[in-house]
Write an enzyme that holds these catalytic residues in place. Structure first.
Site, PDB file in Angstrom:
ATOM      1  N   HIS A  31      15.010 -70.950 -14.234  1.00  0.00           N
ATOM      2  CA  HIS A  31      15.967 -70.226 -13.395  1.00  0.00           C
ATOM      3  C   HIS A  31      15.520 -70.237 -11.936  1.00  0.00           C
ATOM      4  CE1 HIS A  31      18.438 -68.838 -16.605  1.00  0.00           C
ATOM      5  NE2 HIS A  31      17.541 -68.039 -17.140  1.00  0.00           N
TER       6      HIS A  31
ATOM      7  N   ARG B 185      22.250 -62.437  -3.855  1.00  0.00           N
ATOM      8  CA  ARG B 185      21.543 -61.450  -3.055  1.00  0.00           C
ATOM      9  C   ARG B 185      20.559 -60.654  -3.867  1.00  0.00           C
ATOM     10  NH1 ARG B 185      21.015 -61.100   1.125  1.00  0.00           N
ATOM     11  NH2 ARG B 185      22.064 -61.453   2.924  1.00  0.00           N
TER      12      ARG B 185
ATOM     13  N   THR C 119      22.566 -71.886 -21.830  1.00  0.00           N
ATOM     14  CA  THR C 119      22.179 -71.965 -23.243  1.00  0.00           C
ATOM     15  C   THR C 119      22.973 -73.064 -23.951  1.00  0.00           C
ATOM     16  OG1 THR C 119      21.679 -69.602 -23.223  1.00  0.00           O
ATOM     17  CG2 THR C 119      21.930 -70.651 -25.374  1.00  0.00           C
ATOM     18  N   TRP C 120      24.237 -73.173 -23.596  1.00  0.00           N
ATOM     19  CA  TRP C 120      25.086 -74.253 -24.131  1.00  0.00           C
ATOM     20  C   TRP C 120      24.491 -75.609 -23.770  1.00  0.00           C
ATOM     21  CZ3 TRP C 120      30.535 -75.736 -21.955  1.00  0.00           C
ATOM     22  CH2 TRP C 120      31.175 -76.576 -22.853  1.00  0.00           C
TER      23      TRP C 120
ATOM     24  N   GLY D 125      32.102 -67.376 -23.567  1.00  0.00           N
ATOM     25  CA  GLY D 125      32.118 -68.736 -23.025  1.00  0.00           C
ATOM     26  C   GLY D 125      33.410 -69.087 -22.334  1.00  0.00           C
TER      27      GLY D 125
END
Length: 841
Positions: free
Chosen positions: A706, A712, A645-646, A807
């Site tokens: 993504h 896993r 997001t940053w 963060g």
């Protein structure tokens, strides 16, 4: 082991290293296996049963060592402790549990700068390498006199190095920078243990002392006078510790033998107590004599009718006699095909496969002569340990073809006993390829394979051996661990895939209704044209996975060409995209056929090795099928909760000139959440429409996804191998791939921001511009912006404020027990071992 009157069942297992590949345009979009004339391999496929095999697991681009462990029945997650031990044992160094070893290169070091100018001092080091190894063997470490160092020459520029002594750990990094013209590295501990830190100190002194001995060696003075590169350093990588491993015979009930001149594979076999047969003239490179390998395996499997070859013993100069009663399982390893892939030698890979096919005929003749006595019944199995596409030059995650048949059925498939017995047993070298040689001229590609069969002899309906045909086999797609379901060879259960396959032959018939051909759903000719789009333009990705950020050029066909395009999944896609069923309802039947796990409260489905939520999978498939790349596209691809997001705030700010100006009123971050500035493929763009119109987006288009990188059973997982692959690609193509660590972004944001801006083609002209972007995109400011404090993501339903957390790098440790942290550290160390990658938080 069974009645004396019954023939002994024995298996010849031929492992072609780097066998698999992808379609190559210059071969008419055929793979090298499809282009090669391999009638004997085709006959095995025609006479037996076939499938596609993932050597370790779906989606994993594995190394030869981990793949071999898996195929031989040993879970690499349990038994793999680095390849150094295998390499050193294969070179002839005896190891005891607790010893550490390295896969090592003689290299050239600039002593003034500390830069490794060449990681391979000389590929042709067969005469000088042993001399330098003798000088290094049993060297002393001034600060650590209690440790014994053993060095033995392996092959080409390689040697094995073993360190014996107390308190050693295999959990350290190496000294090899992995690329030329980079600084020599220092070994570092990969965990917080005293043993790891101590071992790193021992290894760093070892590296320095090796260099001192080599620098003063007269052989290097001679090389320097002759204008050759000196070998004044040994690069140490792949630290491995010898651990106790169950013996192959105890685990599987089979007496095993192996022909593997490649040291790492021989060492792996030795660690499993597999006898390594002597095969004169057989090497681990292009100079090998395949006939010698075939003869050694045939003799071992036909003993006591013949005398078994001698067996290699680590640490001993003399070989010992082979087993007097012979062996049940003969493993024949062929390395040259993998070398062709790494060398990007496409024509040689085709010709090399044809040479392997010729050796298969010799092996079959020798075994048939023994079977004709009535004492034996043989099975021939052929597969690979991984794919090494020639256009990529490295291991990849594509599955490999697998085939197995009874020898007597092979004899029938090639035309009878007379055809087998007329095979010449004269040794032959591997073919040579001239620079620039064209395949059409070399082997007559336009004529296709000779003696083309049109139907299977017996077994399933496959009649040729290649990646595409194998997808139609009755075995389907399966993991390599299935080959380990072995018990006693003469009690008809070596396993479902290895010897009990005889029973399957009687059940499978090309016309059997129980095996429905995917070919009936999607013809071979439609493999590429049916939708697996390979972009001609160059789209770019920035990928953030577990604290790592990447950018990648994905113009290579290997990223898009998947053998599952012959499966029902692609058929459903094709119907949906041509309006025959609704989207995404057309996928409802697909979900019932995919592996399923639950992660938290969500159902995840495994497609091609990755885990997807049901709401994301159709969109991910649609994006891969229909997305058209532009040269200027920029992608941010990231695992969840890795700072993406940053970055979705930083990247648009850098790309937007306003972001570097003082006009705060026009700052897009004031009005739009970062998710809106870089829309997601699977969440936004392709979720409702499989072929959305993206013409409204101005250039450069900024995307986020993504897919398909992660852990896993975790949504979008696993991710370690992609971290490594993109790290390697960033070294090969730095102009297209940027590799950043989140920890580095936090530690020195100004420097990393400059790197990112230059990479995106928007370098900063003034320091004030850097300051402006840092301020606009600071986590504190983003948290407090009105647009990010209220409202929710319309696609996912998450409140915007939850996208901004502390963060802090390494904050994960505050939420896990010490045991969990140690497990994660161990997994990361194992996955990243030898790569130079590590995370300091």
């Amino acid at each position: 082991m069974g009645s004396p009157a019954e023939p002994k069942r024995r298996v010849a297992f031929v492992l072609i290293d780097g066998l698999g590949d992808v379609s190559i345009p210059r071969f008419g979009n055929k793979t090298p296996l499809q282009a090669a004339d391999v009638p004997n391999l085709d006959a095995i496929a025609s006479a037996g049963v076939n499938g596609l095999m993932d050597p370790v697991e779906v989606g994993l681009g594995c190394g030869s060592d981990t793949a071999h462990l898996s195929l031989l029945g040993y879970d690499p997650r349990v038994y793999y402790r680095g390849r150094g031990a295998f390499e050193s044992m294969g070179a002839g160094l005896a190891m005891s549990p607790g010893d550490i070893a390295f896969k090592s290169n003689f290299a050239t070091l600039d002593e003034k700068t500390g830069i490794v100018t060449s990681r391979r001092a000389d590929r042709h080091f067969e005469e000088e390498g042993p001399i330098l190894c003798v000088a290094l063997d049993r060297m002393k470490l001034p600060s650590f006199p209690e440790y014994e160092v053993r060095v033995r020459y392996a092959t080409e520029h390689r040697c094995g190095v073993v360190v014996k002594g107390p308190r050693l750990s295999g959990n350290i990094s190496g000294t090899d920078p992995l690329k030329d013209n980079r600084l020599l590295l220092e070994a570092k501990a990969l965990d917080d243990s005293d043993e790891a830190r101590h071992t790193a100190a021992v290894v760093n002194e070892l590296s320095r002392e090796i260099s001192k001995i080599l620098v003063s060696h007269p052989l290097n003075a001679k090389r320097l006078a002759e204008g050759k590169s000196v070998a004044n350093i040994v690069l140490l990588r792949g630290c491995g510790i010898r651990i106790e491993v169950p013996q192959f015979e105890k685990k599987h009930g089979l007496w095993p033998c192996m022909v593997a001149p490649t040291k790492i594979i021989a060492g792996l076999g030795l660690s499993l107590d597999i006898d390594i047969l002597e095969a004169p003239g057989a090497t681990g490179d292009y100079r090998t004599l395949l006939t010698s390998k075939a003869t050694a395996i045939a003799k071992a499997l036909s003993t006591p009718l013949q005398t078994s070859p001698s067996v290699f013993v680590p640490g001993e100069d003399e070989h010992k006699p082979g087993r007097s009663d012979g062996y049940d399982f003969g493993f024949l390893h062929i390395k040259a095909i993998d070398d062709a892939g790494h060398d990007k030698a496409s024509v040689f890979k085709v010709k090399g496969l044809e040479a392997v096919d010729r050796a298969i005929a010799q092996l079959a003749k020798l075994l048939w002569q023994a079977e004709s006595t009535g004492n034996f019944q043989y099975f021939i199995c052929v597969t690979g340990d991984h794919s090494t596409p020639v256009e990529y030059g490295d291991h990849s995650y594509e599955p490999v073809p697998f085939t197995i048949c009874r020898l007597k059925d092979f004899v029938g498939a090639v035309g009878g006993e007379s055809s087998v017995l007329e095979t010449s047993l004269d040794p032959f070298p591997l073919p040579t390829v001239k620079a620039g040689e064209d395949l059409n001229e070399a082997i007559g590609l336009e004529k296709g394979r000779k003696c083309k069969q049109v139907q299977a002899f017996c077994g399933d309906s496959v009649f040729e051996f290649n990646e595409i045909a194998a997808a139609r086999g009755c075995l389907g797609r399966f993991p390599g661990s299935m080959l380990a379901l072995m018990s006693h060879v003469n009690s008809i259960s070596v396993p479902f895939i290895l010897v009990e396959i005889a029973a399957i032959h009687d059940l499978v018939h090309p016309s059997a209704d129980m095996f429905i051909e995917p070919q009936s759903l999607l013809k071979n000719n439609d493999l590429v044209s049916s939708g697996w789009h390979v972009p001609s333009s160059t789209d770019r990705l920035i990928f953030a996975a577990s604290s790592v950020i990447y950018k990648l050029c994905v113009s290579d066909s290997s990223f898009f060409f998947q053998y599952t395009s012959l499966t029902r999944m692609c058929y459903i896609l094709g119907r949906s995209f041509h309006g025959e069923s609704s989207f995404p309802s057309a996928f409802s039947t697909l979900f019932g056929e995919l592996p399923k796990e639950t992660w938290y409260c969500s159902d995840l489905y495994n497609w091609e090795g990755f885990w997807y939520a049901s709401s994301h999978l159709p969109a991910a498939m649609a994006a891969r099928l229909n997305f058209q790349a532009n040269d200027s596209d920029v992608f941010l691809t990231s695992s969840m909760k890795t700072g993406n997001t940053w970055l979705k705030a930083i990247i648009p700010t850098i790309m937007n000139p306003i972001g570097c100006m003082d006009d705060d009123n026009n700052d897009p971050l004031l009005k739009r959440h970062p998710n809106e500035l870089m829309p997601s493929l699977e969440v936004h763009l392709f979720k409702e429409n499989p072929n959305p119109d993206l013409s409204y987006m101005s250039s450069p288009r900024l995307f986020q996804t993504h897919v398909p990188y992660p852990i896993r059973v975790h949504v979008f997982g696993p991710f370690h191998d992609h971290v490594l692959s993109y790290c390697k690609e960033s070294i090969k193509r730095p102009e297209k791939i940027l590799f950043l660590k989140y920890e580095d972004m936090k530690k020195d944001p100004r420097a990393e921001l400059r790197r990112l801006a230059c990479f995106l083609g928007r370098p900063f002209e003034k320091e004030e511009e850097v300051d402006k972007v840092l301020w606009r995109c600071s986590l504190e400011r983003l948290k407090n912006l009105e647009v990010n404090q209220h409202g929710a993501d319309p696609w996912l339903g998450f409140e915007y404020k939850f996208y901004f957390r502390r963060g802090s790098a390494g904050d994960w440790k505050n939420n896990m027990s010490n045991e969990m942290k140690e497990k994660l550290d161990h997994i990361a160390a194992m996955k990243f071992e030898g790569s130079g990658l590590g995370f300091g938080h």
